[in-house]
Design an enzyme around this catalytic site. Structure first.
Site, PDB file in Angstrom:
ATOM      1  N   LYS A   1     -30.123  32.025 -11.419  1.00 49.53           N
ATOM      2  CA  LYS A   1     -29.033  31.631 -12.226  1.00 49.53           C
ATOM      3  C   LYS A   1     -28.791  30.267 -12.636  1.00 49.53           C
ATOM      4  O   LYS A   1     -29.466  29.388 -12.140  1.00 49.53           O
ATOM      5  CB  LYS A   1     -27.971  32.449 -11.718  1.00 49.53           C
ATOM      6  CG  LYS A   1     -28.304  34.096 -11.461  1.00 49.53           C
ATOM      7  CD  LYS A   1     -27.147  34.786 -10.669  1.00 49.53           C
ATOM      8  CE  LYS A   1     -27.430  36.247 -10.576  1.00 49.53           C
ATOM      9  NZ  LYS A   1     -26.159  36.980 -10.116  1.00 49.53           N
TER      10      LYS A   1
ATOM     11  N   TYR B   1     -26.183  43.017 -18.608  1.00 48.77           N
ATOM     12  CA  TYR B   1     -25.468  43.467 -17.304  1.00 48.77           C
ATOM     13  C   TYR B   1     -24.591  44.762 -17.899  1.00 48.77           C
ATOM     14  O   TYR B   1     -23.429  44.678 -17.522  1.00 48.77           O
ATOM     15  CB  TYR B   1     -24.415  42.383 -17.031  1.00 48.77           C
ATOM     16  CG  TYR B   1     -25.173  41.481 -15.925  1.00 48.77           C
ATOM     17  CD1 TYR B   1     -25.553  42.084 -14.767  1.00 48.77           C
ATOM     18  CD2 TYR B   1     -25.155  40.220 -16.314  1.00 48.77           C
ATOM     19  CE1 TYR B   1     -26.024  40.915 -13.831  1.00 48.77           C
ATOM     20  CE2 TYR B   1     -25.789  39.133 -15.450  1.00 48.77           C
ATOM     21  CZ  TYR B   1     -26.225  39.730 -14.247  1.00 48.77           C
ATOM     22  OH  TYR B   1     -26.824  38.924 -13.282  1.00 48.77           O
TER      23      TYR B   1
ATOM     24  N   PHE C   1     -15.181  41.694 -13.159  1.00 48.60           N
ATOM     25  CA  PHE C   1     -15.658  40.707 -13.102  1.00 48.60           C
ATOM     26  C   PHE C   1     -16.620  40.437 -14.290  1.00 48.60           C
ATOM     27  O   PHE C   1     -17.398  39.355 -14.501  1.00 48.60           O
ATOM     28  CB  PHE C   1     -16.471  40.430 -11.673  1.00 48.60           C
ATOM     29  CG  PHE C   1     -17.490  41.242 -11.272  1.00 48.60           C
ATOM     30  CD1 PHE C   1     -18.790  41.362 -11.801  1.00 48.60           C
ATOM     31  CD2 PHE C   1     -17.236  42.352 -10.220  1.00 48.60           C
ATOM     32  CE1 PHE C   1     -19.743  42.175 -11.469  1.00 48.60           C
ATOM     33  CE2 PHE C   1     -18.206  43.154  -9.971  1.00 48.60           C
ATOM     34  CZ  PHE C   1     -19.511  43.162 -10.613  1.00 48.60           C
TER      35      PHE C   1
ATOM     36  N   ARG D   1     -35.254  41.646  -2.839  1.00 48.22           N
ATOM     37  CA  ARG D   1     -33.855  41.990  -2.492  1.00 48.22           C
ATOM     38  C   ARG D   1     -33.675  41.261  -1.206  1.00 48.22           C
ATOM     39  O   ARG D   1     -32.650  40.661  -0.704  1.00 48.22           O
ATOM     40  CB  ARG D   1     -33.663  43.483  -2.450  1.00 48.22           C
ATOM     41  CG  ARG D   1     -33.676  43.889  -3.954  1.00 48.22           C
ATOM     42  CD  ARG D   1     -32.626  43.781  -4.722  1.00 48.22           C
ATOM     43  NE  ARG D   1     -31.393  44.292  -4.486  1.00 48.22           N
ATOM     44  CZ  ARG D   1     -30.161  44.108  -5.078  1.00 48.22           C
ATOM     45  NH1 ARG D   1     -30.314  43.592  -6.475  1.00 48.22           N
ATOM     46  NH2 ARG D   1     -29.155  44.525  -5.041  1.00 48.22           N
TER      47      ARG D   1
ATOM     48  N   THR E   1     -25.327  40.333  -1.896  1.00 42.23           N
ATOM     49  CA  THR E   1     -24.696  39.835  -3.191  1.00 42.23           C
ATOM     50  C   THR E   1     -23.734  38.593  -2.705  1.00 42.23           C
ATOM     51  O   THR E   1     -23.560  37.727  -3.161  1.00 42.23           O
ATOM     52  CB  THR E   1     -23.917  40.995  -3.775  1.00 42.23           C
ATOM     53  OG1 THR E   1     -24.834  41.879  -4.086  1.00 42.23           O
ATOM     54  CG2 THR E   1     -23.183  40.476  -5.375  1.00 42.23           C
TER      55      THR E   1
ATOM     56  N   ARG F   1     -29.662  33.411  -0.615  1.00 38.85           N
ATOM     57  CA  ARG F   1     -27.981  33.298  -0.854  1.00 38.85           C
ATOM     58  C   ARG F   1     -27.374  32.796   0.143  1.00 38.85           C
ATOM     59  O   ARG F   1     -26.491  32.001  -0.003  1.00 38.85           O
ATOM     60  CB  ARG F   1     -27.506  34.757  -1.263  1.00 38.85           C
ATOM     61  CG  ARG F   1     -27.963  35.142  -2.738  1.00 38.85           C
ATOM     62  CD  ARG F   1     -27.612  36.628  -2.867  1.00 38.85           C
ATOM     63  NE  ARG F   1     -27.658  36.797  -4.632  1.00 38.85           N
ATOM     64  CZ  ARG F   1     -27.884  38.188  -5.101  1.00 38.85           C
ATOM     65  NH1 ARG F   1     -27.749  39.185  -3.995  1.00 38.85           N
ATOM     66  NH2 ARG F   1     -27.863  38.437  -6.193  1.00 38.85           N
TER      67      ARG F   1
ATOM     68  N   ASN G   1     -24.345  33.230  -7.273  1.00 34.17           N
ATOM     69  CA  ASN G   1     -25.398  33.482  -6.350  1.00 34.17           C
ATOM     70  C   ASN G   1     -26.708  33.237  -6.195  1.00 34.17           C
ATOM     71  O   ASN G   1     -27.573  33.941  -5.807  1.00 34.17           O
ATOM     72  CB  ASN G   1     -24.788  35.022  -5.481  1.00 34.17           C
ATOM     73  CG  ASN G   1     -24.990  35.976  -6.571  1.00 34.17           C
ATOM     74  OD1 ASN G   1     -25.724  35.535  -7.678  1.00 34.17           O
ATOM     75  ND2 ASN G   1     -24.999  37.296  -6.275  1.00 34.17           N
TER      76      ASN G   1
ATOM     77  N   HIS H   1     -31.024  36.704  -9.275  1.00 36.89           N
ATOM     78  CA  HIS H   1     -30.883  38.102  -9.437  1.00 36.89           C
ATOM     79  C   HIS H   1     -32.225  38.714  -9.066  1.00 36.89           C
ATOM     80  O   HIS H   1     -33.244  38.274  -9.523  1.00 36.89           O
ATOM     81  CB  HIS H   1     -30.455  38.227 -11.182  1.00 36.89           C
ATOM     82  CG  HIS H   1     -30.870  39.704 -11.531  1.00 36.89           C
ATOM     83  ND1 HIS H   1     -29.831  40.703 -11.360  1.00 36.89           N
ATOM     84  CD2 HIS H   1     -31.983  40.042 -11.856  1.00 36.89           C
ATOM     85  CE1 HIS H   1     -30.324  41.914 -11.650  1.00 36.89           C
ATOM     86  NE2 HIS H   1     -31.613  41.609 -11.971  1.00 36.89           N
TER      87      HIS H   1
ATOM     88  N   GLU I   1     -35.244  45.660 -17.015  1.00 35.58           N
ATOM     89  CA  GLU I   1     -35.056  44.166 -17.251  1.00 35.58           C
ATOM     90  C   GLU I   1     -36.241  43.339 -17.559  1.00 35.58           C
ATOM     91  O   GLU I   1     -36.086  42.484 -18.222  1.00 35.58           O
ATOM     92  CB  GLU I   1     -34.481  44.073 -15.799  1.00 35.58           C
ATOM     93  CG  GLU I   1     -33.095  44.592 -15.455  1.00 35.58           C
ATOM     94  CD  GLU I   1     -32.558  44.374 -13.983  1.00 35.58           C
ATOM     95  OE1 GLU I   1     -33.307  43.437 -13.444  1.00 35.58           O
ATOM     96  OE2 GLU I   1     -31.538  44.747 -13.822  1.00 35.58           O
TER      97      GLU I   1
HETATM   98  P1  ATP Z   1     -27.897  40.887  -8.995  1.00 30.58           P
HETATM   99  O1  ATP Z   1     -27.703  42.062  -9.899  1.00 30.58           O
HETATM  100  O2  ATP Z   1     -27.425  39.913  -9.700  1.00 30.58           O
HETATM  101  O3  ATP Z   1     -29.206  40.981  -8.312  1.00 30.58           O
HETATM  102  P2  ATP Z   1     -26.576  42.336  -6.803  1.00 30.58           P
HETATM  103  O4  ATP Z   1     -27.421  43.459  -7.150  1.00 30.58           O
HETATM  104  O5  ATP Z   1     -26.598  41.845  -5.643  1.00 30.58           O
HETATM  105  O6  ATP Z   1     -27.160  41.035  -7.734  1.00 30.58           O
HETATM  106  P3  ATP Z   1     -24.442  43.485  -8.504  1.00 30.58           P
HETATM  107  O7  ATP Z   1     -23.393  44.291  -7.600  1.00 30.58           O
HETATM  108  O8  ATP Z   1     -25.322  44.250  -9.244  1.00 30.58           O
HETATM  109  O9  ATP Z   1     -25.128  42.498  -7.282  1.00 30.58           O
HETATM  110  O10 ATP Z   1     -23.624  42.617  -9.351  1.00 30.58           O
HETATM  111  C1  ATP Z   1     -24.092  41.794 -10.349  1.00 30.58           C
HETATM  112  C2  ATP Z   1     -23.709  40.238 -10.337  1.00 30.58           C
HETATM  113  O11 ATP Z   1     -22.330  40.166 -10.558  1.00 30.58           O
HETATM  114  C3  ATP Z   1     -23.833  39.608  -8.867  1.00 30.58           C
HETATM  115  O12 ATP Z   1     -25.046  39.218  -8.354  1.00 30.58           O
HETATM  116  C4  ATP Z   1     -22.614  38.663  -8.735  1.00 30.58           C
HETATM  117  O13 ATP Z   1     -23.271  37.464  -9.682  1.00 30.58           O
HETATM  118  C5  ATP Z   1     -21.668  39.369  -9.778  1.00 30.58           C
HETATM  119  N1  ATP Z   1     -20.526  39.863  -8.809  1.00 30.58           N
HETATM  120  C6  ATP Z   1     -20.938  41.136  -8.134  1.00 30.58           C
HETATM  121  N2  ATP Z   1     -19.732  41.466  -7.508  1.00 30.58           N
HETATM  122  C7  ATP Z   1     -18.903  40.359  -7.766  1.00 30.58           C
HETATM  123  C8  ATP Z   1     -17.432  40.294  -7.580  1.00 30.58           C
HETATM  124  N3  ATP Z   1     -16.875  41.138  -6.715  1.00 30.58           N
HETATM  125  N4  ATP Z   1     -16.878  39.446  -8.167  1.00 30.58           N
HETATM  126  C9  ATP Z   1     -17.343  38.446  -8.997  1.00 30.58           C
HETATM  127  N5  ATP Z   1     -18.725  38.561  -9.352  1.00 30.58           N
HETATM  128  C10 ATP Z   1     -19.406  39.552  -8.720  1.00 30.58           C
HETATM  129 MG    MG Z   2     -27.642  44.153  -9.253  1.00 33.16          MG
END
Ligand code: ATP
Ligand code: MG
Length: 138
Positions: A9, A49, A57, A85, A91, A102, A112, A115, A126
């Site tokens: 990212k 997304y 968010f 993962r 996350t 992370r 973070n 992705h 994706e």
């Molecule tokens: P990713 O999809 O990026 O691999 P993830 O699967 O761990 O990460 P998701 O729940 O899919 O997390 O959320 C997608 C992204 O949105 C997160 O990686 C983070 O950048 C952002 N995000 C998730 N939860 C929050 C939150 N509570 N506040 C702000 N940003 C968030």
């Molecule tokens: Mg995700």
């Protein structure tokens, strides 16, 4: 053999973590099957997304993801979706296991560093979002 989509990212690129992140994958025997650097438009980030569009968010996340260049990769290996993962960590970096990307480098729940696709269906979507079959080796 399985494939997954990985993104370094904008915060990870700004912190000069491209080499470090790829090294962690390769040290685990995970192969890079495609790679490119790009800066997402707002529309491209929103499309990527789309599953999160009702989340509070969402706007902040798409603003962040368009804020600078990213590195997009297809990773290949046995059980690579889950293994990636695991290397990424939770996350929220505060909940991420020690030694994960992370935990070591994230400073924020949103910013973070990486992705990774979370299931075979999302990986297929994706990967197709960013790469055509000619751009993927192997
Ligand atoms: P990713 O999809 O990026 O691999 P993830 O699967 O761990 O990460 P998701 O729940 O899919 O997390 O959320 C997608 C992204 O949105 C997160 O990686 C983070 O950048 C952002 N995000 C998730 N939860 C929050 C939150 N509570 N506040 C702000 N940003 C968030
Ligand atoms: Mg995700």
């Amino acid at each position: 053999m399985e494939r997954t989509l990985s993104i370094i990212k904008p915060d990870g690129v700004k912190k000069n973590l491209i080499g470090e992140v790829i090294k962690r994958f390769q040290d685990q025997g995970i192969t890079v099957a495609a790679i490119k650097m790009m800066q997402l438009t707002q529309k491209q980030a929103e499309g990527f997304y789309a599953v999160h569009k009702e989340r509070p968010f969402f706007n902040s996340l798409t603003d962040f993801m368009t804020s600078g260049p990213i590195v997009v990769m297809v990773l290949e290996g046995e059980d690579v979706i889950a293994r990636n993962r695991k290397l990424m960590g939770a996350t929220n970096f505060k909940e991420a296991d020690e030694g994960t990307i992370r935990r070591d480098f994230a400073t924020d729940i949103e910013q973070n560093v990486v992705h990774g696709s979370d299931a075979p269906e999302t990986a297929a979507f994706e990967i197709g979002y960013f790469f055509n079959s000619m751009e993927i080796v192997g």
